[in-house]
Scaffold this motif. Structure first.
Motif, PDB file in Angstrom:
ATOM      1  N   ARG A   1      -6.293  -7.716 -17.415  1.00 17.13           N
ATOM      2  CA  ARG A   1      -5.246  -8.532 -16.758  1.00 17.13           C
ATOM      3  C   ARG A   1      -4.926  -9.769 -17.596  1.00 17.13           C
TER       4      ARG A   1
ATOM      5  N   THR B   1      -6.285  -9.689  -5.640  1.00 12.53           N
ATOM      6  CA  THR B   1      -5.671  -9.955  -4.336  1.00 12.53           C
ATOM      7  C   THR B   1      -4.176  -9.629  -4.362  1.00 12.53           C
TER       8      THR B   1
ATOM      9  N   VAL C   1      -4.120  -6.030  -3.672  1.00 15.38           N
ATOM     10  CA  VAL C   1      -4.507  -5.769  -2.274  1.00 15.38           C
ATOM     11  C   VAL C   1      -3.323  -6.082  -1.353  1.00 15.38           C
TER      12      VAL C   1
HETATM   13  C1  LMR Z   1      -9.989  -5.911  -8.504  1.00 18.79           C
HETATM   14  O1  LMR Z   1     -10.247  -6.903  -9.181  1.00 18.79           O
HETATM   15  O2  LMR Z   1      -8.850  -5.423  -8.438  1.00 18.79           O
HETATM   16  C2  LMR Z   1     -11.100  -5.229  -7.753  1.00 18.79           C
HETATM   17  O3  LMR Z   1     -12.249  -6.021  -7.794  1.00 18.79           O
HETATM   18  C3  LMR Z   1     -10.743  -4.864  -6.354  1.00 18.79           C
HETATM   19  C4  LMR Z   1     -10.464  -6.048  -5.457  1.00 18.79           C
HETATM   20  O4  LMR Z   1     -10.877  -5.997  -4.278  1.00 18.79           O
HETATM   21  O5  LMR Z   1      -9.810  -6.994  -5.873  1.00 18.79           O
END
Ligand code: LMR
Length: 295
Positions: free
Chosen positions: A131, A190, A193
């Motif tokens: 990222r 997040t 998510v």
């Molecule tokens: C992430 O960084 O995408 C993973 O750890 C999953 C999450 O819950 O964020």
């Protein structure tokens, strides 16, 4: 797709056969085998060089990774017990969240079984690097292939600390850019998510990052002398027992921990490094206590 993968053993408590049949049609030289349920776990693990543990439940909007502890801690403990019994020499890659606690859980389980090798236990934080590389590249109009940002600390919120001042090739950032990029990298999980709105967390970018870390491990196991990755490992870089940083990987796991990245930090990074330590310490202790309480 990696020619370094000779066999892929897939384990889950359900629905493995379909995934294995599907994957096995890819024209790669690797053999794909499926294993379903606890009675087949031992056979899945026998003889493996790298055990990757992504099991557990994902976050829903509004949850932190730590909210997953209550379910995922027990799942990781059970799986690592099986790893200890069946492939104690394997590299162990922990993806299940909260990584800041599940790696210490794995370490305690392995200690109890008498097979803990700190050089072979890894929390997978590659997605934070992936990222960081992507966002820095976009912000600065760079060529992605060239960009490498070390990310240290842990894998949750402010414990994720991208060291933008150590970006290679060297790039300068204004204070505003540093603040904005750091927050975006810390909240990127997040972001996914929330975009998935209840349907889970990152899976595709996570798989991409996990595949990169597995492939790096396989290169190291094959004797490549030049393999470096950021990962959450037992460390003496700070006062914390576990800490993510760049490490050199070799045939026996962590060959050395690269301390240079923590030298000459900017004021922003120095403060952020201080600020993350209490939260990371608490998460590490929570994992250790979980295993001790179960005895
Ligand atoms: C992430 O960084 O995408 C993973 O750890 C999953 C999450 O819950 O964020």
């Amino acid at each position: 797709m990696s020619p370094l993968v000779s066999a892929l053993h897939l384990y889950d408590i359900a629905n493995v056969k379909g995934v294995a049949a599907d994957l096995s049609h890819c024209n790669t030289p690797s053999q794909v085998l499926d294993f379903t349920g606890p009675s087949e776990l031992a056979n899945c693990l026998k003889g493996v060089d790298v055990a990757v543990i992504p099991a557990g439940v994902p976050r829903k909007p509004g949850m932190t990774r730590d909210d997953l502890f209550i379910i995922n801690a027990g799942i990781v403990k059970t799986l690592v017990e099986a790893v200890a019994d069946n492939c104690p020499e394997a590299f162990i890659h922990i993806i299940s969240n909260p990584v800041n606690s599940t790696v210490p859980i794995a370490a305690e389980v392995l200690k109890q079984k008498g097979v803990y090798n700190p050089k072979k236990l890894f929390g997978v934080t590659t997605l934070d690097v992936v990222r960081a590389n992507t966002f820095v590249t976009q912000k600065k109009n760079l060529k992605l292939i060239d960009v490498d940002v070390p990310v240290v600390g842990g894998h949750a919120g402010i414990t994720i600390l991208p060291l933008l001042s150590k970006t290679r090739p060297s790039v300068t950032f204004t204070n505003e850019e540093t603040e904005e990029l750091t927050k975006r990298i810390q909240n990127a999980g997040t972001e996914v998510v929330e975009a998935k709105a209840g349907a889970g967390s990152a899976t595709l970018s996570m798989s991409y990052a996990a595949a990169r870390f597995v492939e790096s491990s396989l290169h190291a196991l094959a004797g490549d002398p030049d393999v470096y990755e950021c990962t959450f490992v037992q460390s003496e870089l700070t006062e914390l027992m576990f800490f993510a940083s760049r490490v050199k990987l070799g045939k026996n796991g962590v060959e050395s921990i690269i301390s240079a990245d923590l030298e000459g930090l900017t004021e922003y990074e120095t403060k952020a490094l201080e600020a993350l330590q209490p939260e990371l310490k608490a998460s590490i202790e929570k994992g250790i206590e979980f295993v001790h309480k179960q005895q």
